[in-house]
Design a protein around this motif. Sequence first.
Motif, PDB file in Angstrom:
ATOM      1  N   LEU A 221       0.826  -1.217   0.000  1.00  0.00           N
ATOM      2  CA  LEU A 221       0.000   0.000   0.000  1.00  0.00           C
ATOM      3  C   LEU A 221       0.855   1.260   0.000  1.00  0.00           C
ATOM      4  O   LEU A 221       0.570   2.210  -0.731  1.00  0.00           O
ATOM      5  CB  LEU A 221      -0.953  -0.012   1.193  1.00  0.00           C
ATOM      6  CG  LEU A 221      -2.032  -1.104   1.183  1.00  0.00           C
ATOM      7  CD1 LEU A 221      -2.815  -1.085   2.480  1.00  0.00           C
ATOM      8  CD2 LEU A 221      -2.948  -0.961  -0.015  1.00  0.00           C
ATOM      9  N   ALA A 222       1.906   1.289   0.818  1.00  0.00           N
ATOM     10  CA  ALA A 222       2.785   2.464   0.877  1.00  0.00           C
ATOM     11  C   ALA A 222       3.470   2.689  -0.472  1.00  0.00           C
ATOM     12  O   ALA A 222       3.575   3.824  -0.941  1.00  0.00           O
ATOM     13  CB  ALA A 222       3.812   2.299   1.990  1.00  0.00           C
ATOM     14  N   LYS A 223       3.910   1.598  -1.096  1.00  0.00           N
ATOM     15  CA  LYS A 223       4.571   1.694  -2.398  1.00  0.00           C
ATOM     16  C   LYS A 223       3.625   2.234  -3.471  1.00  0.00           C
ATOM     17  O   LYS A 223       4.058   2.879  -4.415  1.00  0.00           O
ATOM     18  CB  LYS A 223       5.094   0.315  -2.814  1.00  0.00           C
ATOM     19  CG  LYS A 223       5.904   0.306  -4.100  1.00  0.00           C
ATOM     20  CD  LYS A 223       6.436  -1.066  -4.402  1.00  0.00           C
ATOM     21  CE  LYS A 223       5.378  -1.805  -5.191  1.00  0.00           C
ATOM     22  NZ  LYS A 223       5.790  -3.113  -5.655  1.00  0.00           N
ATOM     23  N   ASN A 224       2.323   1.998  -3.286  1.00  0.00           N
ATOM     24  CA  ASN A 224       1.329   2.434  -4.271  1.00  0.00           C
ATOM     25  C   ASN A 224       0.614   3.723  -3.880  1.00  0.00           C
ATOM     26  O   ASN A 224      -0.482   4.006  -4.363  1.00  0.00           O
ATOM     27  CB  ASN A 224       0.335   1.310  -4.544  1.00  0.00           C
ATOM     28  CG  ASN A 224       0.976   0.204  -5.360  1.00  0.00           C
ATOM     29  OD1 ASN A 224       1.262   0.382  -6.536  1.00  0.00           O
ATOM     30  ND2 ASN A 224       1.257  -0.916  -4.730  1.00  0.00           N
ATOM     31  N   GLY A 225       1.231   4.501  -3.002  1.00  0.00           N
ATOM     32  CA  GLY A 225       0.765   5.844  -2.736  1.00  0.00           C
ATOM     33  C   GLY A 225      -0.241   6.030  -1.610  1.00  0.00           C
ATOM     34  O   GLY A 225      -0.759   7.129  -1.427  1.00  0.00           O
ATOM     35  N   PHE A 226      -0.524   4.997  -0.839  1.00  0.00           N
ATOM     36  CA  PHE A 226      -1.453   5.130   0.276  1.00  0.00           C
ATOM     37  C   PHE A 226      -0.724   5.629   1.526  1.00  0.00           C
ATOM     38  O   PHE A 226       0.420   5.239   1.764  1.00  0.00           O
ATOM     39  CB  PHE A 226      -2.106   3.784   0.614  1.00  0.00           C
ATOM     40  CG  PHE A 226      -3.106   3.316  -0.398  1.00  0.00           C
ATOM     41  CD1 PHE A 226      -4.446   3.642  -0.269  1.00  0.00           C
ATOM     42  CD2 PHE A 226      -2.716   2.542  -1.470  1.00  0.00           C
ATOM     43  CE1 PHE A 226      -5.376   3.209  -1.188  1.00  0.00           C
ATOM     44  CE2 PHE A 226      -3.638   2.101  -2.401  1.00  0.00           C
ATOM     45  CZ  PHE A 226      -4.963   2.435  -2.269  1.00  0.00           C
ATOM     46  N   ALA A 227      -1.391   6.456   2.307  1.00  0.00           N
ATOM     47  CA  ALA A 227      -0.876   6.848   3.618  1.00  0.00           C
ATOM     48  C   ALA A 227      -1.283   5.737   4.582  1.00  0.00           C
ATOM     49  O   ALA A 227      -2.473   5.520   4.813  1.00  0.00           O
ATOM     50  CB  ALA A 227      -1.473   8.173   4.050  1.00  0.00           C
ATOM     51  N   VAL A 228      -0.306   5.007   5.095  1.00  0.00           N
ATOM     52  CA  VAL A 228      -0.580   3.860   5.952  1.00  0.00           C
ATOM     53  C   VAL A 228      -0.218   4.196   7.389  1.00  0.00           C
ATOM     54  O   VAL A 228       0.872   4.692   7.665  1.00  0.00           O
ATOM     55  CB  VAL A 228       0.202   2.604   5.492  1.00  0.00           C
ATOM     56  CG1 VAL A 228      -0.125   1.408   6.360  1.00  0.00           C
ATOM     57  CG2 VAL A 228      -0.098   2.295   4.034  1.00  0.00           C
ATOM     58  N   LEU A 229      -1.145   3.910   8.292  1.00  0.00           N
ATOM     59  CA  LEU A 229      -0.974   4.152   9.711  1.00  0.00           C
ATOM     60  C   LEU A 229      -1.042   2.813  10.425  1.00  0.00           C
ATOM     61  O   LEU A 229      -1.971   2.043  10.172  1.00  0.00           O
ATOM     62  CB  LEU A 229      -2.152   5.023  10.178  1.00  0.00           C
ATOM     63  CG  LEU A 229      -1.929   5.998  11.283  1.00  0.00           C
ATOM     64  CD1 LEU A 229      -1.335   7.254  10.669  1.00  0.00           C
ATOM     65  CD2 LEU A 229      -3.250   6.310  11.926  1.00  0.00           C
ATOM     66  N   GLU A 230      -0.086   2.528  11.277  1.00  0.00           N
ATOM     67  CA  GLU A 230      -0.173   1.301  12.065  1.00  0.00           C
ATOM     68  C   GLU A 230      -0.985   1.588  13.320  1.00  0.00           C
ATOM     69  O   GLU A 230      -0.729   2.570  14.014  1.00  0.00           O
ATOM     70  CB  GLU A 230       1.200   0.788  12.445  1.00  0.00           C
ATOM     71  CG  GLU A 230       1.101  -0.491  13.247  1.00  0.00           C
ATOM     72  CD  GLU A 230       2.452  -1.084  13.577  1.00  0.00           C
ATOM     73  OE1 GLU A 230       3.474  -0.376  13.460  1.00  0.00           O
ATOM     74  OE2 GLU A 230       2.479  -2.253  13.955  1.00  0.00           O
TER      75      GLU A 230
END
Length: 141
Positions: free
Chosen positions: A76-85
């Motif tokens: 997801l991060a590689k594809n432009g999503f802002a990812v929050l753990e």
Amino acid sequence: MQRPRQGQVIIGVDTHKEIHVAAAVDRQGTLVGEERFPTTRQGYRQLESWARSLGDVLRVGVECSGSYGSGLTRHLAKNGFAVLEVTFPDKTVRRKRGKGDFVDAEMAAEAAFTGARPSRRRAATAWSRPSGCRKRPGRRP
């Protein structure tokens, strides 16, 4: 933390060894969709397509992104999503709302929506799981 605008959604993911369960909420915090996906590259692409089909994705909250969710988080991060753990929900909240994969995914989306339950990330070289997702021998999370 930025609040969603009209047409934006926030995704929450409850991660597992063989499947990931995703839920999406809109700007009012209303559930707009939920789905299960395999933990494969194809499953990651399916989750990404599903999320994009629901609207503009503001951010994605992933439970335990350092363990079962690590591949999905990277994708997801590689594809432009802002990812929050996000960490596991508090036990009192889980007792009140019940336990289930879709419930956990929805709570992960709500945590990403409000900014609650963020995980303290460790250095990229750290061997162990993030602090909020640590498993204890002989105990269930």
